[in-house]
Design a protein around this motif. Sequence first.
Motif, PDB file in Angstrom:
ATOM      1  N   ASP A   1      34.751  26.778 -32.882  1.00 15.32           N
ATOM      2  CA  ASP A   1      35.793  26.795 -31.842  1.00 15.32           C
ATOM      3  C   ASP A   1      35.818  25.488 -31.068  1.00 15.32           C
ATOM      4  N   ALA A   2      35.771  24.385 -31.801  1.00 18.23           N
ATOM      5  CA  ALA A   2      35.644  23.093 -31.130  1.00 18.23           C
ATOM      6  C   ALA A   2      36.377  22.007 -31.903  1.00 18.23           C
ATOM      7  N   ILE A   3      36.569  20.883 -31.202  1.00 21.87           N
ATOM      8  CA  ILE A   3      37.090  19.671 -31.824  1.00 21.87           C
ATOM      9  C   ILE A   3      36.033  18.587 -31.653  1.00 21.87           C
ATOM     10  N   ALA A   4      35.549  18.061 -32.783  1.00 24.79           N
ATOM     11  CA  ALA A   4      34.546  17.003 -32.747  1.00 24.79           C
ATOM     12  C   ALA A   4      35.234  15.654 -32.567  1.00 24.79           C
ATOM     13  N   VAL A   5      34.599  14.774 -31.780  1.00 31.21           N
ATOM     14  CA  VAL A   5      35.106  13.432 -31.525  1.00 31.21           C
ATOM     15  C   VAL A   5      34.134  12.445 -32.166  1.00 31.21           C
ATOM     16  N   ILE A   6      34.627  11.632 -33.106  1.00 31.38           N
ATOM     17  CA  ILE A   6      33.768  10.766 -33.912  1.00 31.38           C
ATOM     18  C   ILE A   6      34.205   9.322 -33.763  1.00 31.38           C
ATOM     19  N   ASP A   7      33.227   8.454 -33.493  1.00 26.18           N
ATOM     20  CA  ASP A   7      33.478   7.019 -33.402  1.00 26.18           C
ATOM     21  C   ASP A   7      33.527   6.452 -34.819  1.00 26.18           C
ATOM     22  N   THR A   8      34.660   5.873 -35.223  1.00 29.66           N
ATOM     23  CA  THR A   8      34.818   5.413 -36.602  1.00 29.66           C
ATOM     24  C   THR A   8      34.080   4.111 -36.882  1.00 29.66           C
ATOM     25  N   ALA A   9      33.725   3.363 -35.864  1.00 26.20           N
ATOM     26  CA  ALA A   9      32.978   2.126 -36.091  1.00 26.20           C
ATOM     27  C   ALA A   9      31.561   2.423 -36.558  1.00 26.20           C
ATOM     28  N   SER A  10      30.962   3.480 -36.009  1.00 29.38           N
ATOM     29  CA  SER A  10      29.594   3.841 -36.374  1.00 29.38           C
ATOM     30  C   SER A  10      29.530   5.120 -37.189  1.00 29.38           C
ATOM     31  N   ASP A  11      30.671   5.826 -37.313  1.00 27.23           N
ATOM     32  CA  ASP A  11      30.733   7.115 -38.022  1.00 27.23           C
ATOM     33  C   ASP A  11      29.711   8.098 -37.452  1.00 27.23           C
ATOM     34  N   THR A  12      29.689   8.167 -36.113  1.00 23.20           N
ATOM     35  CA  THR A  12      28.802   9.114 -35.442  1.00 23.20           C
ATOM     36  C   THR A  12      29.608   9.907 -34.417  1.00 23.20           C
ATOM     37  N   GLU A  13      29.200  11.147 -34.186  1.00 18.53           N
ATOM     38  CA  GLU A  13      29.893  11.994 -33.221  1.00 18.53           C
ATOM     39  C   GLU A  13      29.505  11.570 -31.805  1.00 18.53           C
ATOM     40  N   THR A  14      30.527  11.420 -30.956  1.00 16.41           N
ATOM     41  CA  THR A  14      30.279  10.987 -29.582  1.00 16.41           C
ATOM     42  C   THR A  14      30.647  12.045 -28.557  1.00 16.41           C
ATOM     43  N   GLY A  15      31.253  13.123 -28.988  1.00 17.81           N
ATOM     44  CA  GLY A  15      31.634  14.156 -28.044  1.00 17.81           C
ATOM     45  C   GLY A  15      32.220  15.355 -28.752  1.00 17.81           C
ATOM     46  N   ARG A  16      32.518  16.377 -27.954  1.00 24.43           N
ATOM     47  CA  ARG A  16      33.067  17.606 -28.530  1.00 24.43           C
ATOM     48  C   ARG A  16      33.842  18.350 -27.446  1.00 24.43           C
ATOM     49  N   TYR A  17      35.039  18.849 -27.820  1.00 26.54           N
ATOM     50  CA  TYR A  17      35.835  19.643 -26.903  1.00 26.54           C
ATOM     51  C   TYR A  17      35.765  21.101 -27.332  1.00 26.54           C
ATOM     52  N   THR A  18      35.414  21.971 -26.374  1.00 25.08           N
ATOM     53  CA  THR A  18      35.448  23.402 -26.648  1.00 25.08           C
ATOM     54  C   THR A  18      36.873  23.891 -26.446  1.00 25.08           C
ATOM     55  N   VAL A  19      37.448  24.459 -27.493  1.00 20.33           N
ATOM     56  CA  VAL A  19      38.855  24.858 -27.444  1.00 20.33           C
ATOM     57  C   VAL A  19      38.973  26.327 -27.839  1.00 20.33           C
ATOM     58  N   GLY A  20      40.161  26.716 -28.283  1.00 20.46           N
ATOM     59  CA  GLY A  20      40.404  28.111 -28.631  1.00 20.46           C
ATOM     60  C   GLY A  20      39.763  28.508 -29.942  1.00 20.46           C
ATOM     61  N   ASP A  21      39.960  29.776 -30.292  1.00 20.87           N
ATOM     62  CA  ASP A  21      39.338  30.369 -31.468  1.00 20.87           C
ATOM     63  C   ASP A  21      39.845  29.710 -32.752  1.00 20.87           C
ATOM     64  N   LYS A  22      38.913  29.248 -33.592  1.00 21.44           N
ATOM     65  CA  LYS A  22      39.191  28.767 -34.949  1.00 21.44           C
ATOM     66  C   LYS A  22      40.294  27.712 -35.019  1.00 21.44           C
ATOM     67  N   PRO A  23      40.109  26.557 -34.402  1.00 22.27           N
ATOM     68  CA  PRO A  23      41.128  25.497 -34.513  1.00 22.27           C
ATOM     69  C   PRO A  23      41.247  25.008 -35.960  1.00 22.27           C
ATOM     70  N   LEU A  24      42.480  24.960 -36.452  1.00 16.52           N
ATOM     71  CA  LEU A  24      42.729  24.604 -37.848  1.00 16.52           C
ATOM     72  C   LEU A  24      43.181  23.164 -38.010  1.00 16.52           C
ATOM     73  N   SER A  25      44.047  22.707 -37.105  1.00 12.91           N
ATOM     74  CA  SER A  25      44.664  21.393 -37.279  1.00 12.91           C
ATOM     75  C   SER A  25      44.719  20.668 -35.947  1.00 12.91           C
ATOM     76  N   VAL A  26      44.859  19.329 -36.024  1.00  9.57           N
ATOM     77  CA  VAL A  26      44.957  18.506 -34.819  1.00  9.57           C
ATOM     78  C   VAL A  26      46.048  17.462 -35.025  1.00  9.57           C
ATOM     79  N   ALA A  27      46.728  17.105 -33.912  1.00 14.21           N
ATOM     80  CA  ALA A  27      47.775  16.085 -33.967  1.00 14.21           C
ATOM     81  C   ALA A  27      47.915  15.447 -32.595  1.00 14.21           C
ATOM     82  N   LEU A  28      48.166  14.144 -32.579  1.00 11.55           N
ATOM     83  CA  LEU A  28      48.357  13.404 -31.331  1.00 11.55           C
ATOM     84  C   LEU A  28      49.842  13.281 -31.026  1.00 11.55           C
ATOM     85  N   ALA A  29      50.212  13.647 -29.802  1.00 12.63           N
ATOM     86  CA  ALA A  29      51.617  13.531 -29.373  1.00 12.63           C
ATOM     87  C   ALA A  29      51.663  13.559 -27.855  1.00 12.63           C
ATOM     88  N   GLY A  30      52.486  12.709 -27.252  1.00 14.96           N
ATOM     89  CA  GLY A  30      52.693  12.717 -25.813  1.00 14.96           C
ATOM     90  C   GLY A  30      51.436  12.512 -24.999  1.00 14.96           C
TER      91      GLY A  30
END
Length: 657
Positions: free
Chosen positions: A101-130
């Motif tokens: 139930d989370a979204i992982a935040v990964i730094d692409t320069a080092s390919d390591t996780e730098t954070g995590r957002y706790t969100v709703g049940d079973k997140p399937l997809s993500v998209a950036l807008a607005g």
Amino acid sequence: MRKRSLTAATALAVLCGSMALGATPAAADSSRVLPVRQTGDIVVDAVHQQVFISDPLNGKIVVTDYTGKVLKQLTTNLSGVHGLELSADSGTLYAAVQDLDAIAVIDTASDTETGRYTVGDKPLSVALAGGRLWFGYGGAAAGDIGSVDLTSETHDVTLGQDNSWYAAPLLDAAPGSTTLVAGAPGQSPVELASYDVSSGAATKLASTREAGDNLGDLQVTPDGKDVVVASGAPYYQQVFRTSDLNEDGKYVTDAYPNSVAIAPDGTVAAGIDGSYDPDVYIFRPGSGEAVRTYDFPNTGTSSGSDLLADSGLAWAPDGSRLFAVTSNSAGTYSLRVLTAPTKALTTVTVDAPATAARAKKLTVKGKVTTKAPLRAGTRLTVTRTDLESPRGRTLPAAAVRADGTFSFTDTPPAGGKVRYTVAFAGDAEHTAGSGTDSVAVSRARPRLTIDNNRKVYSYGKDVRFTAHLGATYKNRTVEIWADPFGGDKPNKRVRTGKVNSHGDLSVTLDLRRDTKVTAKFAGDSRYTSATATATVGTQVSVSTSISGHYKARSTWGHTYYFFHKTRNPLVTTKMPYYWNRAQKFEFEVYYQGRWYPGDPAYFKLSTGGVSKVNITGNHGEDVGWRFRVRSSYIDGASGDSVNSTTHGAWKYFTFTK
């Protein structure tokens, strides 16, 4: 001395098709096996030249370079990871982790996780807008849309933006857009909706149930005007306006569309889940006809080709490569790198007269065929190859007409076989292409032959070559030349003389390499010059020995070498040395009545012609297994092409406690 690991686990992996060796040539389509059991999404990081592929079943993200080589596997707390999204600067990767139930935040320069957002049940997809990160979430009968405010220091999460979805929807938006599009995967009929998210909340603009059946993928065009939908039916990728979700065109492919990727310039790659039809179709912006198609090979055991994964396509942002995830019938996944995918294939056909008279004008016609027609006036290179110009002579260029046809005239100065080659060099929109056709130009020719062509002999064999000359006017002299393969040995005249009363002249050669033997007749006033060639193959001598065993005995129909599990077999191979030469080393494992091959490897010879391979590994796992190895010289693959393919004998061994 080189090392090769060999364990029972490795052998069994071969049975499952999960291992492969191969070189990836530069600037050519290539494929590499992926260490995954399932794929969810794929995105391309142009800044760091990386490709990210999610594996929900194994709970990891595989990171490869642009050739498909695996650089890293992110495996920490990513159970059920599915949808992926890159930030605009490619610095951050967002990954929807369903089981946590989370979204992982990964730094692409080092390919390591730098954070995590706790969100709703079973997140399937993500998209950036607005200015927000949007996510589709929810289990059965509880689908919804939420967002993360990336502009706030606390990254506030807002849920319940639209709970009308049966299950978590797929999301997408154009870069920098304030319009979000959502679709219901696997639904029949597919529900599609668009939202204005400029206020930070998802305000529905339009919805439709006309987006086919069983949604596999969707993507918004770079200008945000349309969304392209890949559903199992209808058998084409549908296009809808994001503003009102009215139909706005289609990209015709074939049965079971399941993937779509759109390059920044609007080029569409449309994929299908089809075993017997082209798998990927490339459409240029505004065109309804595919400029190019790709039909993947079959690397499994079924009759059909490898299958494209749902949401399995992604472009390199510069459009130079298209990445495709495929799987075969054995469950082995591969990342295919398709280079120059936007270039239309170019075919050149040439039609020359079947016969012509020497020194008389003839006309050659032809046509250039491509799905992106060439401009009228495009120049084509014309080359004539004949006895006077065996390496080719450049003729005046031919020009393409508006319908793709061309023609030119020529007066051949020499008789015999005259070949015309017409070539297009390629450009930013087309691949290079060429075609040839030949004319039989009349002139008196003698009959000249030389025997043994295409025969293969053992290393060091003395072989007699006989040239035969038929009727001529006055000249009865023939030259015989021998040209061993390899740049260090010149073409050498080995005999010159008059043929005997039967028209024969012979010479004996000691063969150490593949050799081209040529008979030459200079001609006379009534007969043209002539040549006849015979290219013969010469094998190498190969010897293979095994050491380090504690006994050898005849069993299972062969001589087997027995090793304690604590000892590593040493395989020594000897063959004639040549610069850069390597021996092909193969090993196989016996399992349930059959020998199964492992991945072969090439090991270079020392200047003395010796290669030693030490087979390492945890041989405790190999006890009771039966193995065999073989060393071979492979023409063209062993570092040179101066000899013919030669296989050494199999050597058999096993391990005991």
